[in-house]
Design an enzyme around this catalytic site. Structure first.
Site, short mmCIF file in Angstrom:
data_model
loop_
_atom_site.label_atom_id
_atom_site.label_comp_id
_atom_site.label_asym_id
_atom_site.label_seq_id
_atom_site.Cartn_x
_atom_site.Cartn_y
_atom_site.Cartn_z
N ALA A 1 -7.81 3.38 5.78
CA ALA A 1 -6.94 2.96 6.87
C ALA A 1 -7.34 3.65 8.16
O ALA A 1 -7.68 4.84 8.18
CB ALA A 1 -5.49 3.28 6.54
N SER B 1 -2.01 4.35 8.36
CA SER B 1 -1.99 4.81 6.97
C SER B 1 -0.58 5.13 6.49
O SER B 1 0.17 5.86 7.16
CB SER B 1 -2.87 6.06 6.81
OG SER B 1 -2.74 6.60 5.51
N HIS C 1 -1.41 4.08 -6.12
CA HIS C 1 -0.79 4.33 -4.82
C HIS C 1 0.66 3.88 -4.85
O HIS C 1 0.96 2.69 -4.94
CB HIS C 1 -1.56 3.58 -3.72
CG HIS C 1 -0.99 3.77 -2.34
ND1 HIS C 1 -1.61 4.56 -1.38
CD2 HIS C 1 0.13 3.30 -1.76
CE1 HIS C 1 -0.90 4.53 -0.26
NE2 HIS C 1 0.17 3.79 -0.47
N HIS D 1 0.05 7.07 4.14
CA HIS D 1 0.08 8.50 3.84
C HIS D 1 0.58 9.30 5.03
O HIS D 1 1.13 10.39 4.86
CB HIS D 1 -1.31 8.98 3.41
CG HIS D 1 -1.68 8.58 2.02
ND1 HIS D 1 -1.19 9.23 0.90
CD2 HIS D 1 -2.48 7.58 1.54
CE1 HIS D 1 -1.68 8.66 -0.19
NE2 HIS D 1 -2.46 7.67 0.16
N ASP E 1 -0.43 9.31 -4.16
CA ASP E 1 -1.39 8.83 -5.15
C ASP E 1 -1.22 9.67 -6.41
O ASP E 1 -1.19 10.91 -6.33
CB ASP E 1 -2.82 8.96 -4.64
CG ASP E 1 -3.09 8.09 -3.42
OD1 ASP E 1 -2.44 7.05 -3.28
OD2 ASP E 1 -3.96 8.47 -2.60
N GLU F 1 -4.58 -1.08 -6.12
CA GLU F 1 -4.48 0.37 -6.25
C GLU F 1 -3.29 0.71 -7.15
O GLU F 1 -2.18 0.95 -6.66
CB GLU F 1 -4.32 1.05 -4.89
CG GLU F 1 -5.57 1.00 -4.02
CD GLU F 1 -5.46 1.91 -2.80
OE1 GLU F 1 -4.39 2.55 -2.63
OE2 GLU F 1 -6.42 2.00 -2.05
#
Length: 285
Positions: free
Chosen positions: A183, A188, A248, A190, A197, A245
């Protein structure tokens, strides 16, 4: 697991995947075959989590696994920035970075792009927003009580950390390849402190083969009980902008996560009434 899907996962496992991949690499194809065989998320009738328990830096371009320079476990940390903390159960404000309902993707950057949570808490060496941290502790405890090995691989990443990670991908693979795997800073999940994750230490962390682990099946089924959903599902890259993913997880809160499951929506974008975000095209409304 059928032979076509098994072969596809084995092929994809040697390729690096999506925004949480530990090393810059080429953009992989979506694994072919039937969708993952993970159990469908359970949606208990109760309003609280079904399990209870005790309550970073991004992946390095050099290929090292994500690690966090975090304070001792349990210590609270104040992050850069002055953004207000969202209250648990906040309304569905999709634009406010402090809201638990915020939607961040390739067409919906954080505003401001360098926003940071007002506070972060350590969870086994990784940082998360307090709401997500408490839920993550409960999720880890519940999974382990069920005999499922699970650990956190990556949590919060600051704007500066994401900038460095993305720049590493661009330098090694070019901007087009970087955009399929990492990203851009400000885009992002995160960076919100609400994404985590997970892995099991089996050698499949941050790889497609994680799909076949007990940890992946457990979080797909029980994550919503703790407020977490798998953010980038199988076959939905045309909407989310990222390949599959299974590791995630995005924290919403238990009530909203259950609502997403009950709605039948495949993605957070669909559940939130937002258009697809397959690339960094025009900003979505």
């Amino acid at each position: 697991m059928g032979a076509p899907r098994t072969g596809a996962l084995l092929l994809a496992a040697v390729l690096l995947v999506t925004g949480c991949a530990p090393d810059p690499g080429g953009a992989p194809p979506e694994p072919a075959g039937t969708p993952p065989a993970a159990a469908a998320p359970s949606v208990p009738a109760s309003s609280g989590p079904a399990h209870s328990g005790p309550a970073s830096s991004g992946p390095a371009p050099s290929g090292s696994a994500p690690s966090a320079a975090a304070p001792p476990p349990g210590a609270a940390t104040t992050a850069p920035g002055t953004g207000p903390a969202a209250e648990p159960g906040a309304g569905p404000d999709l634009d406010d970075p402090a809201s638990l309902a915020v939607v961040v993707n390739k067409r919906r950057p954080l505003d401001p792009p360098d926003w940071a949570p007002a506070a972060l808490e350590d969870v086994e060496g990784h940082l998360l927003r307090p709401e997500a941290a408490a839920a993550a502790r409960g999720l880890l405890a519940a999974a382990r009580a069920d005999g499922v090995p699970i650990r956190i691989v990556s949590g919060y990443r600051s704007f500066a950390e994401q900038s460095g990670t993305y720049a590493g991908w661009v330098a090694r693979k070019g901007r087009a390849a970087a955009d399929t795997a990492s990203a851009r800073p400000g885009h992002s999940e995160h960076q919100t402190g609400l994404a985590v994750d997970v892995g099991d230490g089996s050698g499949c962390d941050l790889q497609v083969c994680f799909d076949g682990t007990a940890a992946a099946a457990w979080v797909a089924e029980h994550g919503p009980e703790h407020g977490f959903v798998v953010r980038y599902p199988w076959g939905e890259h045309g909407t989310t902008g990222y390949w599959y993913e299974p590791w995630h997880l995005r924290y919403l809160d238990p009530e909203r996560a259950r609502e997403l499951v009950r709605s039948g929506a495949a993605t957070l974008e669909e559940f939130s009434g937002l258009p697809p975000a397959p690339d960094y095209g025009p900003a979505a409304g």
